[in-house]
Write a protein that holds these residues in place. Sequence first.
Motif, PDB file in Angstrom:
ATOM      1  N   THR A  34      37.997  37.426  32.543  1.00  0.00           N
ATOM      2  CA  THR A  34      38.781  37.302  33.780  1.00  0.00           C
ATOM      3  C   THR A  34      37.961  37.708  34.983  1.00  0.00           C
ATOM      4  OG1 THR A  34      40.820  37.790  32.553  1.00  0.00           O
ATOM      5  CG2 THR A  34      40.890  38.047  34.952  1.00  0.00           C
ATOM      6  N   TYR A  35      37.226  38.817  34.862  1.00  0.00           N
ATOM      7  CA  TYR A  35      36.362  39.258  35.966  1.00  0.00           C
ATOM      8  C   TYR A  35      35.321  38.188  36.303  1.00  0.00           C
ATOM      9  CZ  TYR A  35      38.197  44.015  35.303  1.00  0.00           C
ATOM     10  OH  TYR A  35      39.007  45.118  35.203  1.00  0.00           O
ATOM     11  N   GLU A  36      34.719  37.615  35.271  1.00  0.00           N
ATOM     12  CA  GLU A  36      33.680  36.610  35.506  1.00  0.00           C
ATOM     13  C   GLU A  36      34.250  35.385  36.210  1.00  0.00           C
ATOM     14  OE1 GLU A  36      30.562  37.525  31.844  1.00  0.00           O
ATOM     15  OE2 GLU A  36      32.134  36.016  31.583  1.00  0.00           O
ATOM     16  N   THR A  37      35.449  34.972  35.823  1.00  0.00           N
ATOM     17  CA  THR A  37      36.087  33.827  36.470  1.00  0.00           C
ATOM     18  C   THR A  37      36.356  34.116  37.945  1.00  0.00           C
ATOM     19  OG1 THR A  37      37.123  33.142  34.392  1.00  0.00           O
ATOM     20  CG2 THR A  37      38.079  32.292  36.431  1.00  0.00           C
ATOM     21  N   LEU A  38      36.859  35.300  38.230  1.00  0.00           N
ATOM     22  CA  LEU A  38      37.132  35.675  39.622  1.00  0.00           C
ATOM     23  C   LEU A  38      35.844  35.758  40.444  1.00  0.00           C
ATOM     24  CD1 LEU A  38      39.829  38.460  39.029  1.00  0.00           C
ATOM     25  CD2 LEU A  38      40.218  36.153  39.912  1.00  0.00           C
ATOM     26  N   LEU A  39      34.794  36.309  39.850  1.00  0.00           N
ATOM     27  CA  LEU A  39      33.526  36.424  40.567  1.00  0.00           C
ATOM     28  C   LEU A  39      32.872  35.054  40.754  1.00  0.00           C
ATOM     29  CD1 LEU A  39      32.066  39.672  38.958  1.00  0.00           C
ATOM     30  CD2 LEU A  39      33.184  39.404  41.182  1.00  0.00           C
ATOM     31  N   ASP A  40      33.067  34.149  39.813  1.00  0.00           N
ATOM     32  CA  ASP A  40      32.592  32.775  40.000  1.00  0.00           C
ATOM     33  C   ASP A  40      33.268  32.136  41.212  1.00  0.00           C
ATOM     34  OD1 ASP A  40      30.768  32.649  37.945  1.00  0.00           O
ATOM     35  OD2 ASP A  40      32.190  31.844  36.481  1.00  0.00           O
ATOM     36  N   THR A  41      34.560  32.397  41.369  1.00  0.00           N
ATOM     37  CA  THR A  41      35.298  31.864  42.513  1.00  0.00           C
ATOM     38  C   THR A  41      34.779  32.450  43.817  1.00  0.00           C
ATOM     39  OG1 THR A  41      37.279  31.609  41.130  1.00  0.00           O
ATOM     40  CG2 THR A  41      37.587  31.605  43.518  1.00  0.00           C
ATOM     41  N   VAL A  42      34.537  33.761  43.819  1.00  0.00           N
ATOM     42  CA  VAL A  42      33.994  34.413  45.016  1.00  0.00           C
ATOM     43  C   VAL A  42      32.625  33.838  45.367  1.00  0.00           C
ATOM     44  CG1 VAL A  42      33.151  36.591  45.971  1.00  0.00           C
ATOM     45  CG2 VAL A  42      35.278  36.545  44.667  1.00  0.00           C
ATOM     46  N   ALA A  43      31.757  33.689  44.358  1.00  0.00           N
ATOM     47  CA  ALA A  43      30.410  33.172  44.599  1.00  0.00           C
ATOM     48  C   ALA A  43      30.444  31.753  45.143  1.00  0.00           C
ATOM     49  CB  ALA A  43      29.597  33.226  43.310  1.00  0.00           C
ATOM     50  N   ALA A  44      31.312  30.916  44.581  1.00  0.00           N
ATOM     51  CA  ALA A  44      31.393  29.523  45.033  1.00  0.00           C
ATOM     52  C   ALA A  44      31.994  29.431  46.433  1.00  0.00           C
ATOM     53  CB  ALA A  44      32.225  28.715  44.042  1.00  0.00           C
ATOM     54  N   CYS A  73      32.142  31.785  48.849  1.00  0.00           N
ATOM     55  CA  CYS A  73      31.321  32.442  49.886  1.00  0.00           C
ATOM     56  C   CYS A  73      29.858  32.009  49.836  1.00  0.00           C
ATOM     57  CB  CYS A  73      31.407  33.956  49.722  1.00  0.00           C
ATOM     58  SG  CYS A  73      33.072  34.621  49.849  1.00  0.00           S
ATOM     59  N   ARG A  74      29.522  31.158  48.884  1.00  0.00           N
ATOM     60  CA  ARG A  74      28.144  30.673  48.726  1.00  0.00           C
ATOM     61  C   ARG A  74      27.164  31.821  48.497  1.00  0.00           C
ATOM     62  NH1 ARG A  74      27.734  25.873  53.373  1.00  0.00           N
ATOM     63  NH2 ARG A  74      29.539  24.669  52.619  1.00  0.00           N
ATOM     64  N   PHE A  75      27.574  32.760  47.647  1.00  0.00           N
ATOM     65  CA  PHE A  75      26.710  33.876  47.275  1.00  0.00           C
ATOM     66  C   PHE A  75      25.814  33.449  46.122  1.00  0.00           C
ATOM     67  CE2 PHE A  75      30.058  37.140  48.759  1.00  0.00           C
ATOM     68  CZ  PHE A  75      29.532  37.099  50.044  1.00  0.00           C
ATOM     69  N   GLN A  76      24.582  33.926  46.145  1.00  0.00           N
ATOM     70  CA  GLN A  76      23.664  33.619  45.052  1.00  0.00           C
ATOM     71  C   GLN A  76      24.048  34.374  43.778  1.00  0.00           C
ATOM     72  OE1 GLN A  76      19.492  33.934  46.018  1.00  0.00           O
ATOM     73  NE2 GLN A  76      18.901  34.275  43.884  1.00  0.00           N
ATOM     74  N   LYS A  77      24.518  35.615  43.942  1.00  0.00           N
ATOM     75  CA  LYS A  77      24.905  36.428  42.794  1.00  0.00           C
ATOM     76  C   LYS A  77      25.927  37.451  43.246  1.00  0.00           C
ATOM     77  CE  LYS A  77      24.497  37.284  38.413  1.00  0.00           C
ATOM     78  NZ  LYS A  77      24.882  36.251  37.437  1.00  0.00           N
ATOM     79  N   VAL A  78      26.921  37.725  42.385  1.00  0.00           N
ATOM     80  CA  VAL A  78      27.983  38.676  42.703  1.00  0.00           C
ATOM     81  C   VAL A  78      28.113  39.665  41.555  1.00  0.00           C
ATOM     82  CG1 VAL A  78      30.400  38.985  43.336  1.00  0.00           C
ATOM     83  CG2 VAL A  78      29.213  36.885  43.982  1.00  0.00           C
ATOM     84  N   LYS A 116      26.471  32.822  36.705  1.00  0.00           N
ATOM     85  CA  LYS A 116      25.160  32.216  36.962  1.00  0.00           C
ATOM     86  C   LYS A 116      24.069  33.064  36.320  1.00  0.00           C
ATOM     87  CE  LYS A 116      25.299  31.935  41.468  1.00  0.00           C
ATOM     88  NZ  LYS A 116      26.676  32.397  41.783  1.00  0.00           N
ATOM     89  N   PRO A 117      22.962  32.438  35.905  1.00  0.00           N
ATOM     90  CA  PRO A 117      21.876  33.204  35.279  1.00  0.00           C
ATOM     91  C   PRO A 117      21.443  34.371  36.163  1.00  0.00           C
ATOM     92  CG  PRO A 117      21.465  30.854  35.053  1.00  0.00           C
ATOM     93  CD  PRO A 117      22.655  30.994  35.967  1.00  0.00           C
ATOM     94  N   SER A 118      21.275  35.522  35.529  1.00  0.00           N
ATOM     95  CA  SER A 118      20.919  36.735  36.275  1.00  0.00           C
ATOM     96  C   SER A 118      19.444  37.029  36.100  1.00  0.00           C
ATOM     97  CB  SER A 118      21.753  37.921  35.769  1.00  0.00           C
ATOM     98  OG  SER A 118      21.391  39.101  36.424  1.00  0.00           O
ATOM     99  N   ASP A 119      18.799  37.475  37.166  1.00  0.00           N
ATOM    100  CA  ASP A 119      17.419  37.923  37.072  1.00  0.00           C
ATOM    101  C   ASP A 119      17.354  39.367  37.532  1.00  0.00           C
ATOM    102  OD1 ASP A 119      16.055  37.795  40.110  1.00  0.00           O
ATOM    103  OD2 ASP A 119      17.810  36.505  39.801  1.00  0.00           O
TER     104      ASP A 119
END
Length: 231
Positions: free
Chosen positions: A133-143, A145-150, A166-169
Amino acid sequence: MDFQIWDLPGQIDYLSGSFSISSIFGNVGGIIWVIDAQDNYMEPIGRFTDTVVQLTDLYPEIKYSVFIHKTDSLTEDYREDTIRDVMQKISDELFDNGLENPPVNYYPTSIYDHTIFEAFSKVIQGLVPQLPTYETLLDTVAATCRFQKVYIFDVMSKVYIASDTKPSDISSYELCSDFINAIMDISNMYGWDRKQETDSFERGKDSASQTAEAIVCSTKGYTVYLRELNA
């Protein structure tokens, strides 16, 4: 979320009759086994696989993580060979004992960089039932707000509870971690105890502002946005 960490010496056999297995492992969600990459690791590997084999039938829900520690001082080629060797030996021993796909994850770590925090973050995420659930919400935030990583960070420990998918580095994590350090240092020097405010209007305004604070900073070619949510 309330986590407890027990630090147990690896040379003691907690599965012997001298200890209560249910008292030690009954409520355990995950076990971290630290292996020194610069030492002879055959004996620790043997103790680890014995532990996994004996606990799997009793507590199949336990997740296992192997920290291959002190890999930073090894040469790049030797480091990769060591990591592969540890993983292969553990997999072979578990397979020989009838465990084909045990829940074991491997993380090369060092105290001299951020890999130890990254590894602990992954371990904690594996114990969070709401992670999808957290990942789904953060995917929405990233998309949106156009964030590279959240990330969702625990500020004091610098462990992140969740991130978008999204892949993390490691560089993104390091940047956010260093930024949190800077904010904490500034807060310690220039912060104030808001509870001491006497004016009712100021007190009410402070109470509202404590629920969320936002800071924007441009550094190293990135824009870092930190929003603090106070529980």
